[in-house]
Write an enzyme that holds these catalytic residues in place. Structure first.
Site, PDB file in Angstrom:
ATOM      1  N   ASP A 124       0.847  -1.197   0.000  1.00  0.00           N
ATOM      2  CA  ASP A 124       0.000   0.000   0.000  1.00  0.00           C
ATOM      3  C   ASP A 124       0.881   1.245   0.000  1.00  0.00           C
ATOM      4  OD1 ASP A 124       0.824  -0.855   2.504  1.00  0.00           O
ATOM      5  OD2 ASP A 124      -1.146  -0.755   3.419  1.00  0.00           O
ATOM      6  N   CYS A 130       1.812   5.252   9.225  1.00  0.00           N
ATOM      7  CA  CYS A 130       1.460   3.832   9.322  1.00  0.00           C
ATOM      8  C   CYS A 130       2.542   2.965   8.684  1.00  0.00           C
ATOM      9  CB  CYS A 130       0.110   3.571   8.654  1.00  0.00           C
ATOM     10  SG  CYS A 130      -0.709   2.066   9.251  1.00  0.00           S
ATOM     11  N   HIS A 183       3.773   2.922   5.535  1.00  0.00           N
ATOM     12  CA  HIS A 183       3.658   2.466   4.149  1.00  0.00           C
ATOM     13  C   HIS A 183       4.911   2.760   3.335  1.00  0.00           C
ATOM     14  CE1 HIS A 183      -1.060   2.478   4.273  1.00  0.00           C
ATOM     15  NE2 HIS A 183      -0.518   1.770   5.237  1.00  0.00           N
ATOM     16  N   GLU A 197      -5.707   3.449   3.534  1.00  0.00           N
ATOM     17  CA  GLU A 197      -6.174   4.054   4.775  1.00  0.00           C
ATOM     18  C   GLU A 197      -7.648   4.447   4.707  1.00  0.00           C
ATOM     19  OE1 GLU A 197      -4.653   4.012   7.457  1.00  0.00           O
ATOM     20  OE2 GLU A 197      -2.540   3.753   6.947  1.00  0.00           O
ATOM     21  N   HIS A 201       2.439  -5.943   6.919  1.00  0.00           N
ATOM     22  CA  HIS A 201       2.203  -4.691   7.629  1.00  0.00           C
ATOM     23  C   HIS A 201       3.278  -4.570   8.699  1.00  0.00           C
ATOM     24  CE1 HIS A 201       0.406  -1.272   9.516  1.00  0.00           C
ATOM     25  NE2 HIS A 201      -0.620  -1.292   8.679  1.00  0.00           N
ATOM     26  N   HIS A 231       0.092   5.057  13.442  1.00  0.00           N
ATOM     27  CA  HIS A 231      -0.703   6.282  13.303  1.00  0.00           C
ATOM     28  C   HIS A 231      -0.241   7.392  14.248  1.00  0.00           C
ATOM     29  CE1 HIS A 231      -4.367   4.426  11.019  1.00  0.00           C
ATOM     30  NE2 HIS A 231      -3.231   3.834  10.697  1.00  0.00           N
TER      31      HIS A 231
END
Length: 385
Positions: A75, A100, A102, A134, A161, A355
């Site tokens: 992502d 996050c 990415h 997101e 992730h 976050h």
């Protein structure tokens, strides 16, 4: 195993970290990724762009003797967060940050793609650089556009992730659900406004909405099997304009999380029940609306995930950890509901949560993460199915 060096990976990650962009606005990121991919050996590569999803990139790697197509997804979007890390390569885009991780996801994906551009894989491969994870459900958008058809359809899909809670470079995974599904819920309350001194002539929606919130707290504690997992959180409550006016309107915004789709559906049904009861009790209108989009639970395919875990335990045992499910959401769950696959964690060893405006993943995770993934994919291609 030749691949991008650690220095290359760090530079790519820092470049990407400085140009975070929100969902479906990742044009600078898209151009950077294309520029990097263009420097790879092109002999086995086919690059595809999507006019209807213009920040997405797909890259197909032609296998030498393929019996399947293996997909890998990364992502590419960021969050509306103002960075507070103080890093010399902090975000250049005010109010937007890769909070996050990415940027780490994309760097790993580029490195894996780079390796297979130089070492032709046995099976075909498909790399999907996905916008709008997101929000706005980029995975769902791509799937519903018919992107994954014909030679562009993977037989199995993998993605990672980053996890601040795991040591740098650790691969974490589990059988079953890795991430919860999530559904957004808004609730509007409509009554009658009036003067604070004459409450009997009004219908106060602060009171109605407060009663609703109080009853919602009993759903998980009293309506749900305690050995199952569910979350309901309302994080926004809007009502009123001035202290001496009773408001006839209130608005709530929240989220539902569940490790199973059936749990999310149960929570939705109970919220509707509570809304109906509050409407009757307070003689007002209560209108709940729900939006799940592509944020289904990330349910790992049993066979493929056992294969992944067995390989990691046997070959990267000191780097692998079985993990518990998390209540965070991820739209890879939608793709895994359509195409079998596995999502896993890459540890990035940070004291700040995902976050957070201070999230600073350890770049020491990049090189061992890439190696473990490449090793697994090469092993996977030696299997008959």
């Amino acid at each position: 195993m030749s691949m991008l060096t650690k220095e290359d990976l760090i530079q790519i990650r820092r470049d990407l970290h400085q140009i975070p962009e929100l969902a479906l606005e990742e044009f600078q990121t898209h151009d950077y990724l294309l520029k990097e991919i263009a420097q790879f050996n092109q002999e086995f590569l086919t690059v595809r762009e999507l006019p209807k999803l213009p920040t997405a990139i797909l890259v197909r790697v032609e296998g030498s003797n393929p019996i399947k197509t293996i997909g890998y997804r990364a992502d590419i979007d960021a969050l509306p967060v103002t960075e507070e890390t103080g890093l010399p390569f902090s975000s250049n885009h005010e109010g937007v940050m890769h909070a996050c991780g990415h940027d780490m996801h994309m760097t790993v994906a580029l490195a894996v793609l780079n390796y297979f551009s130089e070492h032709q894989p046995k099976d075909n491969m498909l790399f999907f650089f996905q916008p709008a994870e997101e929000e706005k459900c980029g995975g769902l958008l791509a799937y519903e556009m018919g992107v994954f058809e014909g030679e562009w359809r993977p037989d199995e899909f993998y993605g990672l992730h980053d996890s601040p809670d795991l040591p740098a470079g650790t691969i974490g995974c589990r059988m079953g659900t890795l991430f919860a599904g999530s559904t957004e819920v808004d609730v509007d309350f409509i009554g009658t406004s009036g003067h604070a001194a004459f409450p009997h002539n009004a219908n106060d929606m602060v009171v109605a909405a407060s009663a609703f919130i109080g009853q919602i707290q009993t759903i998980v504690s009293r309506s749900i099997d305690p050995v199952r997992s569910g979350v309901i959180t309302f994080g926004k409550f809007e009502a009123g304009t001035i202290r001496n006016v009773i408001t006839g309107k209130a608005h709530l915004e929240g989220t539902i999380r569940g490790l199973e789709q059936s749990m999310i559906e149960e929570l939705v049904a109970r919220i509707k029940d509570v809304a109906e009861g509050i409407a009757r009790s307070f003689n007002c209108e209560v209108v709940p609306t729900f939006e799940q989009g592509g944020y289904l639970p990330v349910e790992n395919n049993p066979e493929l995930t056992k294969n992944f875990i067995d390989y990691m335990e046997a070959n990267h045992g000191d780097q692998f950890k079985l993990t518990e499910p998390a209540m965070t959401g991820e739209d890879f769950g939608y793709l895994l509901s359509k195409i079998p696959g596995t999502m896993f964690w890459l540890g990035v060893d940070d004291s700040h949560p995902l976050h957070s405006s201070e999230l600073s993943p350890s770049e020491d995770a990049l090189e061992p993460g890439v190696k473990a993934i490449v090793d697994f994919l090469e092993y996977r291609m030696q299997e008959e199915a």
